[in-house]
Each structure stands twice: as structure tokens, then as C-alpha cells.
Motif scaffolding. Structure first.
Motif, PDB file in Angstrom:
ATOM      1  N   ASN A   6      19.739  -4.536   1.378  1.00 58.27           N
ATOM      2  CA  ASN A   6      21.034  -4.883   0.792  1.00 58.27           C
ATOM      3  C   ASN A   6      21.427  -6.315   1.122  1.00 58.27           C
ATOM      4  O   ASN A   6      22.042  -6.997   0.305  1.00 58.27           O
ATOM      5  N   GLY A   7      21.064  -6.781   2.312  1.00 55.64           N
ATOM      6  CA  GLY A   7      21.343  -8.164   2.668  1.00 55.64           C
ATOM      7  C   GLY A   7      20.587  -9.123   1.758  1.00 55.64           C
ATOM      8  O   GLY A   7      21.139 -10.123   1.297  1.00 55.64           O
ATOM      9  N   ARG A   9      19.507  -8.401  -1.245  1.00 51.70           N
ATOM     10  CA  ARG A   9      20.115  -8.255  -2.577  1.00 51.70           C
ATOM     11  C   ARG A   9      21.330  -9.164  -2.688  1.00 51.70           C
ATOM     12  O   ARG A   9      21.495  -9.884  -3.681  1.00 51.70           O
ATOM     13  N   ASP A  10      22.167  -9.156  -1.660  1.00 52.03           N
ATOM     14  CA  ASP A  10      23.369  -9.987  -1.672  1.00 52.03           C
ATOM     15  C   ASP A  10      23.016 -11.477  -1.713  1.00 52.03           C
ATOM     16  O   ASP A  10      23.672 -12.252  -2.408  1.00 52.03           O
ATOM     17  N   ILE A  13      22.113 -12.269  -5.293  1.00 51.49           N
ATOM     18  CA  ILE A  13      23.301 -12.313  -6.154  1.00 51.49           C
ATOM     19  C   ILE A  13      24.055 -13.623  -5.961  1.00 51.49           C
ATOM     20  O   ILE A  13      24.404 -14.302  -6.929  1.00 51.49           O
ATOM     21  N   VAL A  14      24.294 -14.005  -4.719  1.00 46.98           N
ATOM     22  CA  VAL A  14      25.016 -15.249  -4.440  1.00 46.98           C
ATOM     23  C   VAL A  14      24.198 -16.454  -4.925  1.00 46.98           C
ATOM     24  O   VAL A  14      24.748 -17.388  -5.515  1.00 46.98           O
ATOM     25  N   TYR A  70      13.287  -9.971  -2.460  1.00 44.32           N
ATOM     26  CA  TYR A  70      14.051  -8.757  -2.765  1.00 44.32           C
ATOM     27  C   TYR A  70      13.163  -7.709  -3.439  1.00 44.32           C
ATOM     28  O   TYR A  70      13.213  -6.529  -3.096  1.00 44.32           O
ATOM     29  N   PHE A  88      19.584  -4.999  -9.876  1.00 43.32           N
ATOM     30  CA  PHE A  88      20.324  -4.826  -8.628  1.00 43.32           C
ATOM     31  C   PHE A  88      20.859  -3.454  -8.518  1.00 43.32           C
ATOM     32  O   PHE A  88      21.366  -2.706  -8.860  1.00 43.32           O
TER      33      PHE A  88
END
Length: 88
Positions: A6-7, A9-10, A13-14, A70, A88
Motif C-alpha cells: 500500500n505504501g 501504491r501511494d 499515485i502521488v 508496485y 490501483f
């Protein structure tokens, strides 16, 4: 492992938000088949006032590296990619 995935993934996204100019709605609707990691671009479609427009958005080498990491964390291979449509 879940936190690490999840980290990452974030981070992706950013990275896409800041480095490619994608909108949050573009990222939410991002499908694996619209993403070309090799060619470093994403095909998106946007609907505005009833009209659909299509765009090709390029991303950087660093974003490419984040996306690959990812995918590795998601433990995807070519068969699994087609089963999970959303990125995602």
C-alpha cells in the motif's frame, strides 16, 4: 507486506499526480490495459459535458520505476494482469 504494497501504491499515485498531471479521477479509472510501462505513457479518456476526449499522457523514468516496483509487489504476471482490470 500489506503496508509495503500500500505504501508503494501511494507512492505511485502521488508520483502520477505530481509528475504527469493526471487528475484523481484519471488515476481512479486507470486500467492495466491503458498503461504502457515500456513506452512510458497512459491512454486516458475523459468525459466533459457529454463529450468524450482521449489523451495520451507521458510519465518519467522515475514514475516508471515506481510503477514497476508496485507491480512486483502485487506479484503480478501477464496472466494475472488480465484478471484484475484496475491498476490501483
Amino acid at each position: 507486506m500489506l503496508y509495503e504494497r500500500n505504501g508503494q501504491r501511494d507512492i505511485c499515485i502521488v508520483s502520477l499526480l505530481l509528475k504527469s498531471g493526471l487528475l484523481v479521477s484519471d488515476i481512479v479509472n486507470l486500467n492495466v490495459e491503458n498503461l504502457s510501462i515500456k513506452d512510458k505513457h497512459i491512454e486516458i479518456s475523459r468525459q466533459w459535458s457529454g463529450q468524450k476526449s482521449y489523451h495520451t499522457v507521458l510519465f518519467s523514468d522515475s514514475t516508471r520505476a515506481d510503477l514497476i516496483k508496485y507491480l512486483e509487489l502485487r506479484n503480478l504476471n501477464s496472466n494475472q494482469i488480465s484478471m484484475k482490470r484496475h491498476y490501483f
